[in-house]
Scaffold this motif. Structure first.
Motif, PDB file in Angstrom:
ATOM      1  N   SER A 194      51.920  -8.413  14.784  1.00  0.00           N
ATOM      2  CA  SER A 194      50.959  -7.752  13.827  1.00  0.00           C
ATOM      3  C   SER A 194      49.662  -7.883  14.589  1.00  0.00           C
ATOM      4  CB  SER A 194      50.784  -8.681  12.708  1.00  0.00           C
ATOM      5  OG  SER A 194      50.589  -9.786  12.752  1.00  0.00           O
ATOM      6  N   GLU A 195      49.389  -8.867  15.716  1.00  0.00           N
ATOM      7  CA  GLU A 195      48.153  -8.874  16.291  1.00  0.00           C
ATOM      8  C   GLU A 195      48.037  -7.644  17.168  1.00  0.00           C
ATOM      9  OE1 GLU A 195      45.797 -11.732  19.482  1.00  0.00           O
ATOM     10  OE2 GLU A 195      47.853 -12.624  18.789  1.00  0.00           O
ATOM     11  N   LYS A 196      49.133  -7.408  18.136  1.00  0.00           N
ATOM     12  CA  LYS A 196      49.092  -6.308  18.817  1.00  0.00           C
ATOM     13  C   LYS A 196      48.949  -4.830  18.107  1.00  0.00           C
ATOM     14  CE  LYS A 196      51.822  -8.051  22.566  1.00  0.00           C
ATOM     15  NZ  LYS A 196      53.287  -8.065  23.339  1.00  0.00           N
ATOM     16  N   ARG A 197      49.612  -4.667  16.772  1.00  0.00           N
ATOM     17  CA  ARG A 197      49.539  -3.699  16.162  1.00  0.00           C
ATOM     18  C   ARG A 197      48.042  -3.640  15.813  1.00  0.00           C
ATOM     19  NH1 ARG A 197      52.613  -0.566  12.998  1.00  0.00           N
ATOM     20  NH2 ARG A 197      51.499   0.164  10.536  1.00  0.00           N
ATOM     21  N   ASN A 198      47.310  -4.402  15.503  1.00  0.00           N
ATOM     22  CA  ASN A 198      46.031  -4.429  14.845  1.00  0.00           C
ATOM     23  C   ASN A 198      44.940  -3.704  16.048  1.00  0.00           C
ATOM     24  OD1 ASN A 198      46.652  -4.688  11.948  1.00  0.00           O
ATOM     25  ND2 ASN A 198      46.264  -7.095  12.283  1.00  0.00           N
ATOM     26  N   ILE A 199      45.439  -4.409  17.351  1.00  0.00           N
ATOM     27  CA  ILE A 199      44.376  -4.138  18.499  1.00  0.00           C
ATOM     28  C   ILE A 199      44.404  -2.499  18.580  1.00  0.00           C
ATOM     29  CG2 ILE A 199      44.234  -4.415  20.929  1.00  0.00           C
ATOM     30  CD1 ILE A 199      45.258  -7.292  20.534  1.00  0.00           C
ATOM     31  N   ILE A 200      45.596  -2.193  18.776  1.00  0.00           N
ATOM     32  CA  ILE A 200      45.543  -0.600  19.013  1.00  0.00           C
ATOM     33  C   ILE A 200      45.080   0.235  17.943  1.00  0.00           C
ATOM     34  CG2 ILE A 200      47.150   1.128  19.860  1.00  0.00           C
ATOM     35  CD1 ILE A 200      46.653  -0.892  22.158  1.00  0.00           C
ATOM     36  N   LEU A 280      52.661  -3.319  23.885  1.00  0.00           N
ATOM     37  CA  LEU A 280      51.271  -3.172  22.906  1.00  0.00           C
ATOM     38  C   LEU A 280      51.256  -2.121  22.062  1.00  0.00           C
ATOM     39  CD1 LEU A 280      48.699  -4.544  22.412  1.00  0.00           C
ATOM     40  CD2 LEU A 280      47.653  -3.341  24.536  1.00  0.00           C
ATOM     41  N   TYR A 281      51.554  -0.851  22.597  1.00  0.00           N
ATOM     42  CA  TYR A 281      51.619   0.501  21.911  1.00  0.00           C
ATOM     43  C   TYR A 281      52.629   0.934  21.254  1.00  0.00           C
ATOM     44  CZ  TYR A 281      47.463   1.472  25.277  1.00  0.00           C
ATOM     45  OH  TYR A 281      46.146   1.206  25.869  1.00  0.00           O
ATOM     46  N   LEU A 282      53.680   0.349  21.525  1.00  0.00           N
ATOM     47  CA  LEU A 282      55.036   0.509  20.426  1.00  0.00           C
ATOM     48  C   LEU A 282      54.682  -0.091  19.267  1.00  0.00           C
ATOM     49  CD1 LEU A 282      58.078   0.046  22.523  1.00  0.00           C
ATOM     50  CD2 LEU A 282      56.920   2.112  22.427  1.00  0.00           C
ATOM     51  N   ASN A 283      54.026  -1.392  19.571  1.00  0.00           N
ATOM     52  CA  ASN A 283      53.702  -2.260  18.245  1.00  0.00           C
ATOM     53  C   ASN A 283      52.697  -1.353  17.213  1.00  0.00           C
ATOM     54  OD1 ASN A 283      54.494  -5.138  17.645  1.00  0.00           O
ATOM     55  ND2 ASN A 283      54.422  -4.770  19.643  1.00  0.00           N
ATOM     56  N   ALA A 284      51.875  -0.797  17.695  1.00  0.00           N
ATOM     57  CA  ALA A 284      50.841   0.176  16.951  1.00  0.00           C
ATOM     58  C   ALA A 284      51.356   1.392  15.953  1.00  0.00           C
ATOM     59  CB  ALA A 284      49.759   0.808  18.023  1.00  0.00           C
ATOM     60  N   ALA A 285      52.731   1.345  16.367  1.00  0.00           N
ATOM     61  CA  ALA A 285      53.551   2.660  15.623  1.00  0.00           C
ATOM     62  C   ALA A 285      54.291   2.186  14.592  1.00  0.00           C
ATOM     63  CB  ALA A 285      54.394   3.457  16.614  1.00  0.00           C
ATOM     64  N   ASP A 286      54.723   2.963  13.807  1.00  0.00           N
ATOM     65  CA  ASP A 286      55.694   3.054  12.537  1.00  0.00           C
ATOM     66  C   ASP A 286      57.333   3.377  12.857  1.00  0.00           C
ATOM     67  OD1 ASP A 286      53.614   2.117  10.375  1.00  0.00           O
ATOM     68  OD2 ASP A 286      52.667   4.228  11.084  1.00  0.00           O
ATOM     69  N   PHE A 287      57.391   4.338  13.899  1.00  0.00           N
ATOM     70  CA  PHE A 287      58.449   5.249  13.913  1.00  0.00           C
ATOM     71  C   PHE A 287      58.591   5.355  15.525  1.00  0.00           C
ATOM     72  CE2 PHE A 287      56.758   6.677   9.884  1.00  0.00           C
ATOM     73  CZ  PHE A 287      57.583   5.977   9.144  1.00  0.00           C
ATOM     74  N   GLY A 288      59.594   5.040  16.091  1.00  0.00           N
ATOM     75  CA  GLY A 288      59.940   5.578  17.579  1.00  0.00           C
ATOM     76  C   GLY A 288      60.831   6.665  17.619  1.00  0.00           C
ATOM     77  N   VAL A 289      60.345   7.667  18.364  1.00  0.00           N
ATOM     78  CA  VAL A 289      61.226   8.995  18.429  1.00  0.00           C
ATOM     79  C   VAL A 289      61.824   9.251  19.462  1.00  0.00           C
ATOM     80  CG1 VAL A 289      60.783  11.562  18.431  1.00  0.00           C
ATOM     81  CG2 VAL A 289      59.049  10.101  17.210  1.00  0.00           C
TER      82      VAL A 289
END
Length: 361
Positions: A194-200, A280-289
């Motif tokens: 969640s920390e990485k998610r919030n950063i990006i 770091l950037y994957l964590n920012a997302a909700d869906f991987g394509v």
């Protein structure tokens, strides 16, 4: 235990860092691991990763070693160099058709009896045939010869999916034991945070918008062109709802494609990143394509990016029509690396015991 891992390539292999390096490092925590990497000219000059726990032997890979005669020639020309390491190894774990055939050839020439695991990663004949070059059909025929050779003489088989296991069982009716291990993920890098998610998300001012990420190459079979056009379409329909992160090794291709097709990049982030920055950037997302063609190559595959998405807690979108809809996701099981390493270790031990018992008889 002394493990010899033979890789069909080195740093030029796009998944070397995530697959070969990671698995050798994990097994090195318990065993003595030597990586024999078949290299192109450029790779011969490269040093091993600084965090590598294994020993590294680099060996020039002859061009087109999927052709049986070339594979045998390379084995013959290197048998004296590799005699000592082969004799001192307890298990030989080979990545792919080429490495497996190479190991079988070496052991036959040197009259060494060691258990060989053929770790089958794909259907290379079909992959070569799809390139549609003048020699594609010839190459396809040659790979089938080497494939039958591997399935006849290896001691154990690893597959990356149950679909692949069934495909090859139907094709060859192999008698050896086999196991399924999906592509692995270095969980020291790829995990939900969640920390990485919030950063990006704060950096990009995403707020509560739904965020999609694509991490991969720009090859035609990865369908990035179709993904970008779909993103553009839903962006025009609702400019404030979605955000798209595109991480690729060729970002200039993406910019050129978007310019050519008048795709506005207001809600995009496009970049090329070092491998260790991707989570770091994957964590920012909700869906991987991941959008792949409906063919045998993809039917039997276990794409690395799917497992990296899953490790970071993403839902998987594998259908263009689901982008922007979010009603259906790919139902796929994630398997953690510790369980994979543990099962492989058990197989190593069982093979060593079987081979030792066989020799005593």
């Amino acid at each position: 235990m002394n493990i010899l891992y033979i890789s069909d390539s080195y740093l030029s292999l796009s998944v070397f860092k995530s697959q070969v390096h990671t698995i050798c490092n994990y097994h090195s925590k318990k065993h003595n691991v030597t990586l024999l990497a078949l290299c192109n000219i450029h790779d011969i000059k490269q040093e091993k990763p600084k965090d590598a726990l294994y020993e590294l032997i680099k060996l020039y890979r002859y061009p087109k070693m999927f052709i049986p005669i070339i594979n045998r020639l390379r084995a013959f020309s290197s048998k004296n160099i590799l005699n000592k390491i082969l004799n001192s190894s307890d298990i030989i774990h080979c990545r792919g058709h080429v490495s497996s055939a190479f190991a079988i050839n070496l052991l036959k020439m040197l009259k060494i009896d060691k258990p060989i695991i053929a770790d089958i990663r794909g259907v290379i004949g079909e992959e070569l045939l799809n390139r549609e070059t003048l020699l594609s059909k010839f190459y396809y025929t040659q790979t089938k010869i080497i494939e039958r050779y591997v399935f006849k003489y290896c001691d154990y088989l690893f597959f990356v999916s149950h679909n692949m296991q069934k495909y090859y069982m139907d094709k060859y009716g192999f008698k050896q034991h086999s196991a399924v291990f999906p592509t692995i993920v270095d969980e020291e890098l790829f995990y939900a945070s969640s920390e990485k998610r919030n950063i990006i998300r704060e950096r990009f001012k995403i707020s509560e918008r739904l965020c999609y990420v694509y991490a991969g190459g720009v090859d035609y079979w990865q369908n990035l062109d179709k993904i970008l056009l779909k993103f553009d379409k839903i962006n025009k329909e609702n400019k404030t709802k979605f955000f798209f992160i595109v991480l690729t090794n060729n970002k200039q291709w993406v910019f050129d494609f978007c310019h050519k097709n008048s795709i506005k990049l207001d809600n995009f982030y496009i970049d090329s990143l070092p491998y260790d920055k991707v989570p770091l950037y994957l964590n920012a997302a909700d869906f991987g394509v991941i959008i792949r063609n409906d063919d045998l190559i993809n039917f039997v595959a276990s794409p690395t990016k799917i497992n990296e998405y899953l490790a970071c807690g993403l839902k998987i979108i594998n259908d263009l029509d689901q982008i922007g809809v979010n009603q259906k996701f790919l139902n796929v099981e994630y398997r953690d690396i510790e369980s994979i390493i543990s099962e492989q270790d058990s197989i190593y031990s069982a093979l060593l015991i079987d081979k030792t018992t066989e020799i005593k008889k």
